[in-house]
Scaffold this active site. Structure first.
Site, PDB file in Angstrom:
ATOM      1  CG  MET A  41      27.485 117.493  43.455  1.00 37.78           C
ATOM      2  SD  MET A  41      25.819 118.170  43.560  1.00 37.78           S
ATOM      3  CE  MET A  41      25.178 117.321  45.004  1.00 37.78           C
ATOM      4  CB  ALA A 186      35.551 109.660  37.598  1.00 42.54           C
ATOM      5  CG  HIS A 187      35.123 113.250  36.845  1.00 38.63           C
ATOM      6  ND1 HIS A 187      34.350 113.635  37.904  1.00 38.63           N
ATOM      7  CD2 HIS A 187      34.334 112.437  36.088  1.00 38.63           C
ATOM      8  CE1 HIS A 187      33.150 113.074  37.813  1.00 38.63           C
ATOM      9  NE2 HIS A 187      33.122 112.348  36.724  1.00 38.63           N
ATOM     10  CE1 TYR A 189      40.512 116.700  39.843  1.00 33.69           C
ATOM     11  CE2 TYR A 189      38.496 115.524  39.306  1.00 33.69           C
ATOM     12  CZ  TYR A 189      39.174 116.708  39.520  1.00 33.69           C
ATOM     13  OH  TYR A 189      38.515 117.911  39.389  1.00 33.69           O
TER      14      TYR A 189
HETATM   15  C1  PHB Z   1      34.341 120.264  40.618  1.00 31.67           C
HETATM   16  O1  PHB Z   1      34.691 120.757  41.700  1.00 31.67           O
HETATM   17  O2  PHB Z   1      33.817 120.929  39.727  1.00 31.67           O
HETATM   18  C2  PHB Z   1      34.563 118.828  40.381  1.00 31.67           C
HETATM   19  C3  PHB Z   1      35.322 118.123  41.285  1.00 31.67           C
HETATM   20  C4  PHB Z   1      35.515 116.777  41.119  1.00 31.67           C
HETATM   21  C5  PHB Z   1      34.958 116.141  40.040  1.00 31.67           C
HETATM   22  C6  PHB Z   1      34.197 116.828  39.131  1.00 31.67           C
HETATM   23  C7  PHB Z   1      34.003 118.205  39.304  1.00 31.67           C
HETATM   24  O3  PHB Z   1      35.152 114.856  39.890  1.00 31.67           O
END
Ligand code: PHB
Length: 378
Positions: A41, A186-187, A189
């Protein structure tokens, strides 16, 4: 600021028997004392890229609270375009690595295991503002998901530099005494920008079908293993959802997921950290298996599930109050062997000793998650 669990809800929570959360498990060469993982996180409290003493206490407190495996927040690899937030700690440079050594030592002293998450944002949309005409090549095709040209596509020298930066991060992790590394794939990036057809339009060997789009990550895993050692555990975090698009999908069927996973398994990934926003969501029609369930079924590899575990509300970047929720469905899935480990984010922000509280059935002591808790690193 925090809200106690309603006693009626707490008595519901008690019905679940959490024993299987506390059984040991191995990930490659790594023995983990239980099934509870601290999810990575973002905590943007670094000063000059350095994780200071408060970070060590923050992570040590979760290890003392009984977390089996800590995956640190994402940390920047040593590449000029990796970062989009100066508050996020670096994983390169003597000062930052000194801070990380202290973190690893304190977590180990408390009986925990810890792996850093290595991160490069690539052309994630929130990185846009640092782009100027003529800025360095970035992203597989220099494109945002909506097709806007933000930079030049990465050339082979750029690709080689990023692979080298990930591998150097893994070598540093090993030298500092960490128990492995996690690659942030993931996500939306950088690694995910290569996986995703919307952002990867390359015609060379790094682009094309689903398998070709794994090549960049495969080469990173191979180089990490070559440099940090075959035995050094590597986790790959991946997701269908993107920070910019919660409905995005890389795979429409188990067959597609299987084709995508095979080269990554062959490259040496030891555990797949399957990021979903709701662990109970079926990934494909016709089965209630989630993404971690399918990944384990298709590869036989250990998997980590994640997504609103123990909470009544899924993750949003905006952040909302979330109350503790019954663990029964999660424990049933774990007992059936659908996945091996369970990552929690927000419950561990609210309750550093979540594992210990759950182990002794102290559900009425669980605090709700409140986004205000993010204001300090405690
Ligand atoms: C975020 O900082 O909210 C965050 C960062 C990286 C992630 C997902 C959320 O993979």
């Amino acid at each position: 600021m925090t809200v106690r669990t309603d006693p009626a809800v707490a008595s519901e929570l008690v019905r679940a028997s959490p024993a299987q959360l506390f059984e040991p498990v191995t990930i490659g060469s790594l023995a983990v004392p239980n099934r509870i993982v601290m999810a990575p996180m973002t905590r943007a409290f670094a000063i000059g890229g350095v994780p200071h003493e408060e970070f060590a206490s923050y992570y040590r407190r979760r290890a003392e609270g009984g977390v089996g495996l800590i995956v640190t927040q994402g940390t920047w690899i040593g590449h000029p375009l990796a970062s989009n937030n100066p508050g996020v700690p670096n994983f390169f440079g003597a000062k930052a690595l000194g801070g990380w050594k202290r973190i690893a030592d304190e977590v180990h002293a408390a009986g925990g295991r810890i792996i850093p998450q290595l991160w490069h944002v690539g052309l994630f949309t929130s990185a846009r503002e640092r782009l100027t005409p003529g800025s360095a090549p970035n992203g597989p095709s220099g494109l945002s998901p909506d097709g806007a040209r933000l930079a030049e596509p990465m050339g082979q020298p750029d690709i080689d530099e990023v692979i080298e930066a990930f591998a150097s991060g893994a070598v540093a992790a090993r030298e500092l005494g960490f128990d492995g590394v996690e690659l942030h794939g993931a996500h939306g990036y950088l690694l995910d920008q290569f996986f995703w057809s919307k952002t990867n339009r390359r015609r060379d060997r790094y682009g094309g079908d689903l398998v070709a789009r794994t090549r960049f990550a495969v080469e990173i895993v191979e180089e990490v293993k070559r440099r940090a050692g075959r035995e050094f555990p590597v986790s790959l975090r991946f997701s269908q959802w993107k920070g910019q698009d919660y409905e995005a999908r890389l795979f429409e069927s188990p067959a597609e997921l299987e084709r995508w996973l095979a080269p990554l398994v062959a490259a040496g990934v030891d555990v797949f950290h399957c990021s979903t926003r709701r662990y109970w969501a079926a990934e494909f029609e016709g089965s209630d298996l989630n993404l971690a369930g399918w990944t384990k079924k298709l590869t036989g590899m250990p998997t980590i599930t994640v997504g609103a575990v123990g909470l009544d509300r899924e993750f949003t970047r905006r952040g909302e109050l979330a109350q503790p929720a019954w663990l029964g469905p999660l424990l049933d899935r774990l007992a059936r062997g659908e996945f091996d480990l369970v990552a929690l984010g927000r419950p561990l922000i609210a309750n550093p000793a979540w594992p210990e509280l759950v182990a002794r059935g102290a559900f009425d002591e669980l605090q709700a998650y409140d986004p205000d808790q993010l204001k300090t690193l405690t």
